[in-house]
Design an enzyme around this catalytic site. Structure first.
Site, PDB file in Angstrom:
ATOM      1  N   GLU A 103      45.541  27.522  17.097  1.00  0.00           N
ATOM      2  CA  GLU A 103      44.251  27.603  16.393  1.00  0.00           C
ATOM      3  C   GLU A 103      43.688  26.209  16.115  1.00  0.00           C
ATOM      4  OE1 GLU A 103      42.479  30.325  16.178  1.00  0.00           O
ATOM      5  OE2 GLU A 103      44.200  31.176  17.234  1.00  0.00           O
ATOM      6  N   HIS A 160      40.164  28.665  23.711  1.00  0.00           N
ATOM      7  CA  HIS A 160      41.291  29.582  23.945  1.00  0.00           C
ATOM      8  C   HIS A 160      41.396  29.903  25.433  1.00  0.00           C
ATOM      9  CE1 HIS A 160      43.147  30.779  20.176  1.00  0.00           C
ATOM     10  NE2 HIS A 160      41.962  30.846  19.592  1.00  0.00           N
ATOM     11  N   HIS A 208      35.166  27.552  20.122  1.00  0.00           N
ATOM     12  CA  HIS A 208      36.583  27.766  19.808  1.00  0.00           C
ATOM     13  C   HIS A 208      37.192  28.798  20.775  1.00  0.00           C
ATOM     14  CE1 HIS A 208      40.055  28.366  16.964  1.00  0.00           C
ATOM     15  NE2 HIS A 208      40.016  29.595  17.477  1.00  0.00           N
ATOM     16  N   GLU A 209      36.482  29.899  20.990  1.00  0.00           N
ATOM     17  CA  GLU A 209      37.010  30.949  21.881  1.00  0.00           C
ATOM     18  C   GLU A 209      37.038  30.455  23.331  1.00  0.00           C
ATOM     19  OE1 GLU A 209      38.513  33.228  20.491  1.00  0.00           O
ATOM     20  OE2 GLU A 209      37.612  33.152  18.490  1.00  0.00           O
TER      21      GLU A 209
HETATM   22 ZN   LIG Z   1      41.362  31.136  17.612  1.00  0.00          ZN
END
Ligand SMILES: [Zn+2]
Length: 261
Positions: free
Chosen positions: A95, A68, A64-65
């Site tokens: 998100e 980003h 997930h990061e």
């Molecule tokens: Zn996030």
């Protein structure tokens, strides 16, 4: 986002923690982070992961990061997002997109297709995908549902404390309930989290006997409605991974159908 993530994953030497980071010019730090799962600091190029959460969750958070970081590196996508959304809604969309990216990194289409080819759209396929990708069954659930062509409803079921009755501080009763559920594209139903599985249902029998069950049965909707389905219940530790293959007529839905949530 999916394309970005897929392209990123394609160039990695593997999908272990070290390999996952290898495409990114950033360092990885594990530390206690309270109720946060992780963070990406673009200024110092550091990915932070909460060391106190379950390993499989750390893994999803890492992907997930990384998403980003990929998003921040794509000016076109970023400016499109800023044009379309603002404020809190923009944060939410980002998100969600990073979860989509994480799933695409950890569960490449080829892996999901391989599981579907080997095990069919079944509870077993869900278990194998979660194991092979080293993600939680709930993460695997959505990715598998999305790539399943047939009308199938997947669910992760586990024993949980029932919701307390009004006036009761805490329910003492436990039962086998739905923890998460997702349907393949076109399936309008879903099983609400907390839906209780009847004791004589193959899913409950699979948990009791520790034996996989495959048979014609039904989807036990919370409303009490029983929709005919071919059930594959695969017990694993304290939970059961389930597929409900909807019968052709039921899959289309009727006037009494229970809408998805
Ligand atoms: Zn996030």
């Amino acid at each position: 986002m999916r394309e970005l993530a897929t392209a990123y994953a394609r160039n990695l030497p593997g999908l272990d923690t070290h390999s996952l980071m290898s495409g990114l010019d950033a360092t990885l730090t594990f530390m206690p982070m309270g109720d946060r799962d992780g963070a990406y600091d673009p200024e110092h190029r550091v990915v932070l992961i909460n060391s106190r959460v379950r390993p499989e969750r750390q893994r999803f958070t890492l992907a997930h990061e990384i998403s980003h970081a990929l998003l921040l590196g794509d000016d076109d996508l970023l400016s499109d997002l800023h044009d379309a959304y603002e404020g809190e809604r923009l944060e939410q969309v980002i998100e969600t997109l990073c979860n989509v990216g994480a799933a695409a990194i950890l569960m490449p289409d080829a892996l999901i297709d391989e599981m579907l080819a080997r095990f069919g759209p079944s509870g077993r396929a869900l278990a194998e995908l979660a194991r092979r990708a080293d993600v939680s069954a709930s993460s695997a659930l959505y990715a598998l549902a999305e790539r399943t062509a047939a009308p199938v409803l997947y669910a992760v079921c586990a024993v949980a404390r029932l919701e307390a009755e009004p006036g009761e501080e805490r329910s003492s009763e436990k039962a086998l309930t739905v923890r998460a559920s997702a349907g393949s594209p076109g399936v309008k139903y879903s099983l609400r989290a907390g839906t209780v599985i009847p004791e004589d249902h193959p899913v409950a029998v699979a948990l009791d006997t520790r034996l996989p069950m495959t048979q014609e049965s039904y989807v036990p909707f919370r409303s009490g409605r029983r929709m005919p389905a071919y059930v594959d219940a695969f017990p694993e530790r304290q939970r059961v991974l389930v597929s409900f293959a909807l019968m052709p007529r039921a899959a289309k839905g009727g006037e009494n159908s229970e809408p998805g949530v």
